[in-house]
Motif scaffolding. Structure first.
Motif, PDB file in Angstrom:
ATOM      1  N   LYS A 744       0.810  -1.217   0.000  1.00  0.00           N
ATOM      2  CA  LYS A 744       0.000   0.000   0.000  1.00  0.00           C
ATOM      3  C   LYS A 744       0.843   1.268   0.000  1.00  0.00           C
ATOM      4  N   LYS A 745       2.158   1.114  -0.134  1.00  0.00           N
ATOM      5  CA  LYS A 745       3.027   2.292  -0.133  1.00  0.00           C
ATOM      6  C   LYS A 745       4.067   2.137  -1.229  1.00  0.00           C
ATOM      7  N   LEU A 746       4.915   3.153  -1.375  1.00  0.00           N
ATOM      8  CA  LEU A 746       5.991   3.094  -2.358  1.00  0.00           C
ATOM      9  C   LEU A 746       7.181   2.358  -1.755  1.00  0.00           C
ATOM     10  N   LYS A 747       7.909   1.654  -2.625  1.00  0.00           N
ATOM     11  CA  LYS A 747       9.108   0.955  -2.166  1.00  0.00           C
ATOM     12  C   LYS A 747      10.109   1.940  -1.565  1.00  0.00           C
ATOM     13  N   ALA A 748      10.180   3.133  -2.108  1.00  0.00           N
ATOM     14  CA  ALA A 748      11.113   4.143  -1.600  1.00  0.00           C
ATOM     15  C   ALA A 748      10.857   4.451  -0.132  1.00  0.00           C
ATOM     16  N   ASP A 749       9.610   4.291   0.318  1.00  0.00           N
ATOM     17  CA  ASP A 749       9.289   4.579   1.722  1.00  0.00           C
ATOM     18  C   ASP A 749       9.983   3.614   2.671  1.00  0.00           C
ATOM     19  N   ASP A 750      10.272   2.402   2.176  1.00  0.00           N
ATOM     20  CA  ASP A 750      11.006   1.443   3.012  1.00  0.00           C
ATOM     21  C   ASP A 750      12.405   1.946   3.321  1.00  0.00           C
ATOM     22  N   TYR A 751      12.915   2.840   2.484  1.00  0.00           N
ATOM     23  CA  TYR A 751      14.258   3.378   2.641  1.00  0.00           C
ATOM     24  C   TYR A 751      14.253   4.815   3.164  1.00  0.00           C
ATOM     25  N   GLY A 752      13.175   5.208   3.812  1.00  0.00           N
ATOM     26  CA  GLY A 752      13.091   6.533   4.416  1.00  0.00           C
ATOM     27  C   GLY A 752      12.378   7.551   3.567  1.00  0.00           C
ATOM     28  N   GLY A 753      12.186   7.265   2.278  1.00  0.00           N
ATOM     29  CA  GLY A 753      11.418   8.140   1.413  1.00  0.00           C
ATOM     30  C   GLY A 753      12.089   9.447   1.056  1.00  0.00           C
ATOM     31  N   GLN A 754      13.340   9.672   1.457  1.00  0.00           N
ATOM     32  CA  GLN A 754      14.043  10.920   1.178  1.00  0.00           C
ATOM     33  C   GLN A 754      15.341  10.624   0.437  1.00  0.00           C
ATOM     34  N   ALA A 755      15.740  11.543  -0.415  1.00  0.00           N
ATOM     35  CA  ALA A 755      16.985  11.376  -1.159  1.00  0.00           C
ATOM     36  C   ALA A 755      18.170  11.267  -0.207  1.00  0.00           C
ATOM     37  N   LEU A 756      19.135  10.443  -0.576  1.00  0.00           N
ATOM     38  CA  LEU A 756      20.362  10.327   0.208  1.00  0.00           C
ATOM     39  C   LEU A 756      21.387  11.367  -0.225  1.00  0.00           C
ATOM     40  N   VAL A 757      21.349  11.715  -1.508  1.00  0.00           N
ATOM     41  CA  VAL A 757      22.372  12.598  -2.085  1.00  0.00           C
ATOM     42  C   VAL A 757      21.686  13.672  -2.912  1.00  0.00           C
ATOM     43  N   ASP A 758      22.168  14.907  -2.789  1.00  0.00           N
ATOM     44  CA  ASP A 758      21.723  16.002  -3.636  1.00  0.00           C
ATOM     45  C   ASP A 758      22.766  16.248  -4.722  1.00  0.00           C
ATOM     46  N   HIS A 759      22.300  16.475  -5.947  1.00  0.00           N
ATOM     47  CA  HIS A 759      23.209  16.708  -7.081  1.00  0.00           C
ATOM     48  C   HIS A 759      22.666  17.897  -7.869  1.00  0.00           C
ATOM     49  N   ASP A 760      23.454  18.974  -7.921  1.00  0.00           N
ATOM     50  CA  ASP A 760      22.998  20.166  -8.619  1.00  0.00           C
ATOM     51  C   ASP A 760      23.501  20.242 -10.054  1.00  0.00           C
ATOM     52  N   GLY A 761      24.019  19.149 -10.553  1.00  0.00           N
ATOM     53  CA  GLY A 761      24.570  19.124 -11.906  1.00  0.00           C
ATOM     54  C   GLY A 761      26.067  19.315 -11.932  1.00  0.00           C
ATOM     55  N   PHE A 762      26.627  19.822 -10.828  1.00  0.00           N
ATOM     56  CA  PHE A 762      28.073  20.047 -10.747  1.00  0.00           C
ATOM     57  C   PHE A 762      28.696  19.324  -9.555  1.00  0.00           C
ATOM     58  N   ASN A 763      27.982  19.343  -8.422  1.00  0.00           N
ATOM     59  CA  ASN A 763      28.517  18.778  -7.194  1.00  0.00           C
ATOM     60  C   ASN A 763      27.504  17.857  -6.535  1.00  0.00           C
ATOM     61  N   TYR A 764      28.059  16.894  -5.781  1.00  0.00           N
ATOM     62  CA  TYR A 764      27.239  15.981  -4.993  1.00  0.00           C
ATOM     63  C   TYR A 764      27.434  16.314  -3.517  1.00  0.00           C
ATOM     64  N   GLN A 765      26.366  16.237  -2.750  1.00  0.00           N
ATOM     65  CA  GLN A 765      26.429  16.400  -1.305  1.00  0.00           C
ATOM     66  C   GLN A 765      25.456  15.423  -0.649  1.00  0.00           C
ATOM     67  N   LEU A 766      25.785  15.006   0.568  1.00  0.00           N
ATOM     68  CA  LEU A 766      24.824  14.213   1.320  1.00  0.00           C
ATOM     69  C   LEU A 766      23.611  15.070   1.622  1.00  0.00           C
ATOM     70  N   ALA A 767      22.417  14.492   1.457  1.00  0.00           N
ATOM     71  CA  ALA A 767      21.192  15.221   1.775  1.00  0.00           C
ATOM     72  C   ALA A 767      21.175  15.546   3.264  1.00  0.00           C
ATOM     73  N   PRO A 768      20.530  16.657   3.647  1.00  0.00           N
ATOM     74  CA  PRO A 768      20.535  17.080   5.068  1.00  0.00           C
ATOM     75  C   PRO A 768      20.085  15.989   6.039  1.00  0.00           C
ATOM     76  N   ALA A 769      19.051  15.242   5.677  1.00  0.00           N
ATOM     77  CA  ALA A 769      18.564  14.202   6.597  1.00  0.00           C
ATOM     78  C   ALA A 769      19.611  13.100   6.793  1.00  0.00           C
ATOM     79  N   PHE A 770      20.287  12.736   5.706  1.00  0.00           N
ATOM     80  CA  PHE A 770      21.343  11.722   5.785  1.00  0.00           C
ATOM     81  C   PHE A 770      22.502  12.260   6.622  1.00  0.00           C
ATOM     82  N   GLN A 771      22.876  13.509   6.382  1.00  0.00           N
ATOM     83  CA  GLN A 771      23.968  14.117   7.132  1.00  0.00           C
ATOM     84  C   GLN A 771      23.636  14.149   8.627  1.00  0.00           C
ATOM     85  N   ALA A 772      22.403  14.482   8.929  1.00  0.00           N
ATOM     86  CA  ALA A 772      21.995  14.538  10.332  1.00  0.00           C
ATOM     87  C   ALA A 772      22.028  13.154  10.974  1.00  0.00           C
ATOM     88  N   ALA A 773      21.690  12.131  10.196  1.00  0.00           N
ATOM     89  CA  ALA A 773      21.678  10.760  10.730  1.00  0.00           C
ATOM     90  C   ALA A 773      23.069  10.284  11.116  1.00  0.00           C
TER      91      ALA A 773
END
Length: 964
Positions: A744-773
């Motif tokens: 009844k939910k998305l598979k992504a929800d099993d993994y927290g439902g939030q991106a692990l990495v942000d990518h602006d086209g030039f650089n990669y960074q850990l997403a804030p929630a991942f960094q906080a974890a």
């Protein structure tokens, strides 16, 4: 393409132009050698397996090759296949004893040619319409079949081929004039036989008996162990453990280390007085010096003032004896059979003395009495010698293992519930003796150990064997050590042929003359199996090999046999089946199972759960004992023990932290941390693509990773990448790939439902929630880094220069990810999915009868170049899906690239083996109908898919084999 056309193409491939003509691996001319890819014997086994009859012409044959040869002949006899063997008495190489063994083989006709200088080496196999011949330099000797540098050419022909006719006529001409091997001929040959001087006796088939008092130097294994011991002492280690099987030179290794340490005084402790003198002599051979430097301390000898003292634990552990020594009397203490150190006597010894260094030596550190040998020696493992390594290093006597089915009466095999009357019935005893005679060596009386299941069985069996002129004695725990020693002496002197026991000879006994090990019991554990096998592996003058006969009944633990023989602790059922599917070679040792015995083991493998929580907990406990702490995933890899993938794919736990909780190891994770660890464990840590693992590892070390930096790492490592892959990384680490329904939910929800990495086209960074974890989260950081490191180590087994690695296993979801698709389409994919540019095809070679109603529509793979495949139904040539498959670009290349994945049957689980890219043979595309239970048959389109890379024979054989 019919068989003759296929053969024609294969011949042209091998002899004219390999690029222009297709080459069927099974038919093309091929040079056979002994190398890391296989042995000449393995190629011969393949031919024996499929032949209708055979003819062999060889000059020389050795007894050490006849045991595995007899096993093959027994299999052929069950199929009513027989053959001819032509040999000679040229140069007196063939011993009378060898000819006597050939007479035992009922489905083999043997003749001896009188041609002067007969030096032929040829093997011919009749396969019906086709004939195969292997000719070259290899005689039927163990060294030629398994290790020598030999050249042999395999050629396949029709019966009408000129070359086959020439060879066949030559063989027939010699066969007609040759004399039959009979008992009369053999008696005359033996009476006049003179052993050639140029054929010296050998030990273990490879090395001459050493001259008296040679200079003793460390072998390769000992050199490495000595270096490890020196390094441990540099790190101020006070204790260490050496794990090495009996017969692998532990005592000499100890002497070499004492030589390097140069102690003021040295103490060597053993548990049996009979070992003392041999140990003392070994040390003196290495250390030199006057005899007075080497003393014995036992019930009978009290040379306690010697510089190098060799003592029994029974004597030196007595309080009144200990008090005669200063606690710091000895600089170096060495304990033989160190797994016994939990006993009170050893504990007194270790508590009293204060040496600078203590070395324990054992073959079996894992104990059933829960005593922690590893902890006693500070978890310092100086070196560990496994069975395969010891055989490869020529430290042990080679063995020929034959797994035969146990006696069967009225369709019922021996099993755990069999009564004594069945175990020692006249029929079973007669059956055992028949096997012993067939596989035995008639040149001398055996020196055998028989392990059976019960003490009363041992007693009665020994009496029955003795009554049938095979002097035997039962040994149980009812006899004293003195009585056991007397029985061993009688075996060594030839008064007895067999000692019949249950488990008392698993360890602590050294009978180098043993040349037969007979297993008449259920395999309860891999450790016990190796212990009992090892009783015969010590080298001994005149002993070329050990015959191991394993009578395999209907036991639920049969699956342990291939695991033990291959030292396989991986808990991988697929690996175990592959090990069993073939007749493997371990150095100069061979392993053979009769077809029925193999079926029994396959059945046991299918029934057992190698990755059950019980098994995983046991492996965890063993690892914790070794390390002194809870093992991580990477520790299992470093120890070459359990395959860490069994944690990553286990349905009972989602990540290793959840497993640690089940074994009551405290781990503190938040729900989100647990979800992140689950994502990395299930989606990345299997290592099938390292790119995400590399990016996450870099981001854990530095806040920002530029795209340029990331691509620089890929470039440096030679890893494949393109724009589609970079987009796939964003989709995977952003969880968009997993935005699909899961209940009844998305598979992504099993993994927290939030991106692990942000990518602006030039650089990669850990997403804030991942960094906080990761903040103030030591358990999460430790387990996350372990999962990433484990995944990178596992990825080394893949060819990361491209999307897929030939003959590795992938699930449908793996394939969707590695094809860089936007979504996980594995759920609706079923047998294939025709994408815009690529189409993965998943083939279950042997379909369940409930799924496939007619064998006419089974996928057929008659050779290694193509497979017959069918679309889903209903489909016709006009179907849009079929049209996309058949479409070509302007340059004539296919519009859609096909990737073929296959498994033998559904019993293999979710994984499919990648067989490589393929193209459609357009001449074979046709509409066909599939019979069903319904009135109207279903329409499908069938076609031959031609492999870009012809399948290696082992892959072809495993895929099409009849074992499950």
């Amino acid at each position: 393409m019919n068989e003759n056309q296929e053969l024609q193409q294969a011949v042209l491939h091998g002899l004219l132009n390999q690029q222009q003509y297709a080459g069927n691996e099974m038919l093309a001319p091929k040079l056979l050698v002994n190398d890391e890819h296989g042995t000449i014997w393995e190629h011969l086994l393949d031919e024996f397996e499929k032949c209708q009859s055979f003819s062999i012409a060889v000059a020389f044959i050795t007894q050490d090759m006849l045991t595995p040869f007899k096993a093959v002949m027994s299999e052929l006899a069950a199929r009513n296949v027989s053959g001819n063997l032509l040999t000679s008495d040229y140069l007196g190489f063939n011993a009378p004893e060898m000819f006597a063994e050939l007479l035992k083989i009922p489905n083999l006709s043997v003749k001896i040619t009188e041609v002067s200088g007969f030096h032929t080496k040829g093997y011919m196999f009749d396969n019906g319409d086709q004939q195969t011949m292997i000719v070259g330099s290899a005689n039927l000797t163990r060294s030629a079949m398994l290790s020598n540098y030999e050249w042999n050419l395999r050629l396949t022909s029709t019966s009408d081929g000129a070359l086959f006719q020439q060879v066949s006529q030559q063989f027939k001409r010699q066969w007609q004039t040759a004399g039959e091997l009979t008992t009369d001929w053999l008696a005359d040959y033996a009476a006049n036989y003179v052993k050639p001087e140029w054929r010296p006796h050998q030990v273990s088939g490879t090395k001459k008996v050493p001259a008296a008092h040679p200079k003793i130097t460390p072998n390769h294994m000992q050199e490495q162990a000595l270096a490890n011991l020196a390094e441990l002492r540099q790190k101020e280690a006070r204790r260490a453990l050496l794990i090495s099987a009996t017969g692998t030179g532990k005592t000499y290794l100890g002497a070499f280390d004492v030589q390097a340490f140069a102690p003021r005084r040295f103490l060597f402790v053993v548990h049996r007085e009979q070992i003392l003198e041999a140990a003392r002599d070994s040390f003196r051979n290495v250390l030199g010096g006057p005899a007075t430097d080497f003393g014995l301390l036992s019930g009978n000898m009290h040379q306690k003032d010697a510089k190098y003292l060799f003592a029994t634990i029974q004597t030196i552990s007595k309080p009144e004896v200990l008090q005669q020594f200063d606690p710091q009397e000895f600089d170096y203490l060495m304990i033989d059979e160190a797994h016994r150190s939990g006993a009170a006597s050893y504990q007194r010894l270790l508590a009293y003395f204060e040496p600078q260094f203590t070395l324990g030596m054992t073959a079996t550190p894992e104990r059933t009495d829960e005593f922690d040998v590893f902890k006693l020696f500070d978890h310092n493992i100086a070196y560990e010698v496994r069975l395969q390594q010891a055989l490869a290093e020529d430290m042990l006597c080679p063995f020929h293992y034959i797994g035969v089915t146990d006696y069967e009466a009225d369709g019922e095999l021996i099993d755990e519930t069999s009564t004594l009357s069945r175990l020692v019935s006249p029929q079973r005893v007669q059956y055992i003796l028949q096997q012993l005679d067939y596989y035995g060596d008639s040149s001398h009386a055996p020196h055998g150990l028989i392990f059976c299941s019960r003490q009363d069985e041992a007693v009665e069996l020994a009496e029955l064997l003795t009554a049938r002129h095979h002097p035997s004695q039962a040994l149980t725990n009812q006899q004293t050590i003195s009585q056991r020693d007397q029985a061993v002496a009688r075996l060594e002197q030839g008064e007895l042929e067999y000692l019949v026991t249950v488990n008392i000879f698993n360890e602590g006994i050294d009978i180098p003359c043993v040349d037969q090990v007979i297993l008449l019991r259920n395999t309860q554990s891999s450790i016990v199996f190796i212990q009992q096998l090892g009783r015969g592996l010590r080298k001994y003058p005149g002993k070329d090999y050990v015959t191991v006969l394993d009578f395999i009944g209907n036991y639920k633990n049969n699956y342990l046999i291939p695991l033990a023989l291959h030292d396989d602790h991986s808990s991988s059922k697929d690996r175990a089946k592959r090990e069993l599917a073939f007749k493997p070679i371990l150095g100069l040792s061979t392993i053979s199972f009769s077809p029925i015995a193999k079926e029994r083991i396959f059945a046991a493998l299918d029934a057992v759960k190698l990755d059950s929580l019980r098994e995983l907990k046991a492996a965890f406990a063993a690892g914790k004992q070794r390390l002194g702490r809870a093992p991580l995933l990477c520790d299992y890899l470093a120890q070459d023990s359990l395959d860490p993938r069994v944690f990553l794919t286990n349905s009972r736990v989602e990540n290793y932290a959840q497993f640690l909780a089940k074994v009551r190891e405290p781990v503190e994770l938040t729900t989100y941390q647990d979800q992140l660890l689950t994502f990395v464990s299930q989606e990345l840590a299997l290592g099938k693509r390292p790119h995400e693992l590399i990016l996450l590892t870099m981001l854990l070390r530095q806040q920002t990773v530029s795209e340029e930096e990331l691509l620089g790492v890929f470039e440096e490592k030679g890893y494949y990448y393109n724009a589609q892959l970079l987009n796939s990384l964003d989709l995977i680490l952003g969880l968009d790939f997993f935005a699909i329904k899961s209940g009844k939910k998305l598979k992504a929800d099993d993994y927290g439902g939030q991106a692990l990495v942000d990518h602006d086209g030039f650089n990669y960074q850990l997403a804030p929630a991942f960094q906080a974890a990761l903040t103030d989260a030591p358990d999460f950081s430790r387990l996350l880094n372990d999962a990433l490191e484990c995944g990178l180590k596992l990825s080394e087994a893949y060819d990361n220069t491209q999307q897929f690695t030939l003959y590795r296993r992938y699930t449908r979801k793996d394939v969707c990810r590695l094809l860089n698709w936007d979504k996980d389409l594995s759920a609706p994919m079923y047998g294939y999915w025709v994408g815009e540019q690529e189409c993965p095809i998943f083939i279950t070679y042997r379909k369940d009868e409930k799924v496939m109603t007619s064998r006419n529509y089974q996928n057929s793979l008659a050779n290694n170049t193509a497979i017959r495949w069918y679309t889903r139904s209903p489909r016709s040539l006009e179907s849009a899906e079929v049209q996309r498959l058949l479409a070509v670009k302007a340059n004539g290349t296919p519009q859609v690239k096909l990737h073929i994945f296959a498994k033998r049957s559904d019993s293999e689980g979710k994984g499919y083996t990648y067989l490589g890219p393929a193209t459609i043979d357009r001449n074979t595309v046709a509409e066909e109908t599939m019979p069903t239970d319904r009135p109207k048959p279903k329409r499908v389109v069938g076609m031959n898919l031609k492999f870009t890379h012809p399948l290696p024979y082992h892959e072809l054989k495993y895929l099409t084999g009849n074992q499950d």
